[in-house]
Design a protein around this motif. Structure first.
Motif, PDB file in Angstrom:
ATOM      1  N   VAL A 143     -28.097   2.774 -56.519  1.00 37.16           N
ATOM      2  CA  VAL A 143     -28.554   1.488 -56.023  1.00 37.16           C
ATOM      3  C   VAL A 143     -27.375   0.576 -57.132  1.00 37.16           C
ATOM      4  CG1 VAL A 143     -29.911  -0.448 -56.558  1.00 37.16           C
ATOM      5  CG2 VAL A 143     -30.846   1.675 -55.737  1.00 37.16           C
ATOM      6  N   ARG A 144     -26.944   1.059 -58.204  1.00 39.21           N
ATOM      7  CA  ARG A 144     -26.177   0.136 -58.907  1.00 39.21           C
ATOM      8  C   ARG A 144     -24.614   0.439 -57.942  1.00 39.21           C
ATOM      9  NH1 ARG A 144     -27.645  -2.243 -63.265  1.00 39.21           N
ATOM     10  NH2 ARG A 144     -29.348  -1.238 -64.532  1.00 39.21           N
ATOM     11  N   GLU A 147     -30.179   9.521 -60.399  1.00 40.57           N
ATOM     12  CA  GLU A 147     -29.541   9.392 -59.438  1.00 40.57           C
ATOM     13  C   GLU A 147     -29.862   8.245 -58.499  1.00 40.57           C
ATOM     14  OE1 GLU A 147     -29.104  13.761 -57.669  1.00 40.57           O
ATOM     15  OE2 GLU A 147     -31.038  13.238 -57.755  1.00 40.57           O
ATOM     16  N   ILE A 148     -31.181   7.644 -58.576  1.00 40.28           N
ATOM     17  CA  ILE A 148     -31.447   6.351 -57.858  1.00 40.28           C
ATOM     18  C   ILE A 148     -31.043   5.272 -58.391  1.00 40.28           C
ATOM     19  CG2 ILE A 148     -33.587   4.791 -57.474  1.00 40.28           C
ATOM     20  CD1 ILE A 148     -35.218   7.634 -56.698  1.00 40.28           C
ATOM     21  N   LEU A 154     -19.587   2.305 -45.976  1.00 36.49           N
ATOM     22  CA  LEU A 154     -20.793   3.203 -46.228  1.00 36.49           C
ATOM     23  C   LEU A 154     -20.964   3.660 -47.702  1.00 36.49           C
ATOM     24  CD1 LEU A 154     -20.288   5.386 -42.929  1.00 36.49           C
ATOM     25  CD2 LEU A 154     -21.811   3.597 -43.045  1.00 36.49           C
ATOM     26  N   VAL A 155     -22.056   3.697 -48.108  1.00 40.57           N
ATOM     27  CA  VAL A 155     -22.108   4.169 -49.316  1.00 40.57           C
ATOM     28  C   VAL A 155     -23.302   5.181 -49.439  1.00 40.57           C
ATOM     29  CG1 VAL A 155     -22.727   3.527 -51.890  1.00 40.57           C
ATOM     30  CG2 VAL A 155     -22.048   1.553 -50.371  1.00 40.57           C
ATOM     31  N   ILE A 156     -22.757   6.227 -49.871  1.00 37.52           N
ATOM     32  CA  ILE A 156     -23.686   7.644 -49.941  1.00 37.52           C
ATOM     33  C   ILE A 156     -23.882   8.243 -51.289  1.00 37.52           C
ATOM     34  CG2 ILE A 156     -22.800   7.809 -47.865  1.00 37.52           C
ATOM     35  CD1 ILE A 156     -21.306  10.491 -48.712  1.00 37.52           C
ATOM     36  N   PRO A 157     -24.969   8.816 -51.519  1.00 38.21           N
ATOM     37  CA  PRO A 157     -25.270   9.536 -52.709  1.00 38.21           C
ATOM     38  C   PRO A 157     -24.429  10.757 -53.010  1.00 38.21           C
ATOM     39  CG  PRO A 157     -27.247   9.699 -51.297  1.00 38.21           C
ATOM     40  CD  PRO A 157     -26.015   8.763 -50.572  1.00 38.21           C
ATOM     41  N   THR A 158     -24.066  11.320 -53.944  1.00 38.25           N
ATOM     42  CA  THR A 158     -23.262  12.327 -54.196  1.00 38.25           C
ATOM     43  C   THR A 158     -24.314  13.641 -53.906  1.00 38.25           C
ATOM     44  OG1 THR A 158     -23.418  12.366 -56.515  1.00 38.25           O
ATOM     45  CG2 THR A 158     -21.457  11.648 -55.505  1.00 38.25           C
ATOM     46  N   GLY A 159     -25.530  13.424 -54.191  1.00 42.70           N
ATOM     47  CA  GLY A 159     -26.518  14.399 -53.816  1.00 42.70           C
ATOM     48  C   GLY A 159     -26.792  14.779 -52.511  1.00 42.70           C
ATOM     49  N   ALA A 160     -27.565  15.961 -52.093  1.00 43.28           N
ATOM     50  CA  ALA A 160     -27.543  16.179 -50.865  1.00 43.28           C
ATOM     51  C   ALA A 160     -29.044  15.721 -50.297  1.00 43.28           C
ATOM     52  CB  ALA A 160     -27.638  17.757 -50.648  1.00 43.28           C
ATOM     53  N   TYR A 161     -29.136  14.542 -50.045  1.00 40.74           N
ATOM     54  CA  TYR A 161     -30.345  13.937 -49.432  1.00 40.74           C
ATOM     55  C   TYR A 161     -30.076  13.641 -48.092  1.00 40.74           C
ATOM     56  CZ  TYR A 161     -31.192  13.956 -54.316  1.00 40.74           C
ATOM     57  OH  TYR A 161     -31.595  14.266 -55.602  1.00 40.74           O
ATOM     58  N   VAL A 162     -31.152  13.814 -47.137  1.00 38.59           N
ATOM     59  CA  VAL A 162     -31.085  13.619 -45.451  1.00 38.59           C
ATOM     60  C   VAL A 162     -31.259  12.155 -45.301  1.00 38.59           C
ATOM     61  CG1 VAL A 162     -32.118  13.977 -43.432  1.00 38.59           C
ATOM     62  CG2 VAL A 162     -31.928  15.893 -45.078  1.00 38.59           C
TER      63      VAL A 162
END
Ligand code: 5GP
Length: 125
Positions: A75-76, A70-71, A49-57
Motif C-alpha cells: 500500500v505504501r 507485505e500489505i 501497474l504496481v504489483i506485490p513481489t509475493g505470489a498472490y493471484v
C-alpha cells in the motif's frame, strides 16, 4: 480472457516473469514488497501497474493471506509511485480488477494507476 481467481497461483503468468527478470518491463519503482512498471498498452497518459513481489493471484488472495508487512509495504508503494509520478495533483485513479466479472486478465495482483487527463466516470455507462 478473464481468469478464475480461485485457481492456484500460476508462476508462468506474465507478471511473475517480469518479477524474475525473464521478460522486460519499464520499471519505475522496486523495493522488497512491490514493483511498478508502465502498462504495455497504456489507457491514459500515465498508466502504471504496481504489483506485490509475493505470489498472490488477486486482492482477495492478498488481503486474506499476505502478512501485515507485505500489505503495508504494498500500500505504501502504491502511494510512493503516484507521488513520484507527480500525479497526486491534479489527481489519479486506482483500479484493481479481481476475477471474471471485473475482467482480470493477469493472475498476479496488480493495481492500475491512471492519471494525466480527466478520467471520466468510474464505469462505462
Ligand atoms: P487486468 O485486465 O488484468 O486488470 O490488467 C492487465 C494489464 O496488464 C493490462 O492493462 C495489460 O495491458 C497489461 N499487460 C499485459 N501483459 C503485459 C506485459 O507483458 N507487460 C506490461 N508492462 N503490461 C502488460
Amino acid at each position: 480472457m478473464p481468469i478464475d481467481p480461485t485457481l492456484p497461483y500460476d508462476d508462468q503468468n506474465v507478471f511473475a516473469k517480469i518479477l524474475r527478470g525473464e521478460i522486460p518491463a519499464k520499471k519505475v519503482y522496486e523495493d522488497d514488497y512491490a514493483v511498478a512498471f508502465h502498462d504495455i498498452a497504456p489507457q491514459a497518459p500515465h498508466h502504471i501497474l504496481v504489483i506485490p513481489t509475493g505470489a498472490y493471484v488477486s486482492w482477495d488472495d492478498f488481503s486474506g493471506n499476505a502478512s501485515d508487512a507485505e500489505i503495508a509495504g504494498f500500500v505504501r508503494a502504491v502511494g510512493a509511485v503516484a507521488r513520484a509520478a507527480g500525479v497526486v495533483e491534479p489527481g489519479y485513479r486506482l483500479l484493481a480488477n479481481i476475477g471474471v466479472d471485473a475482467g482480470q486478465e493477469v493472475p498476479h495482483l496488480h493495481v492500475h494507476i491512471f492519471a494525466g487527463r480527466p478520467l471520466g466516470p468510474m464505469l462505462a455507462r
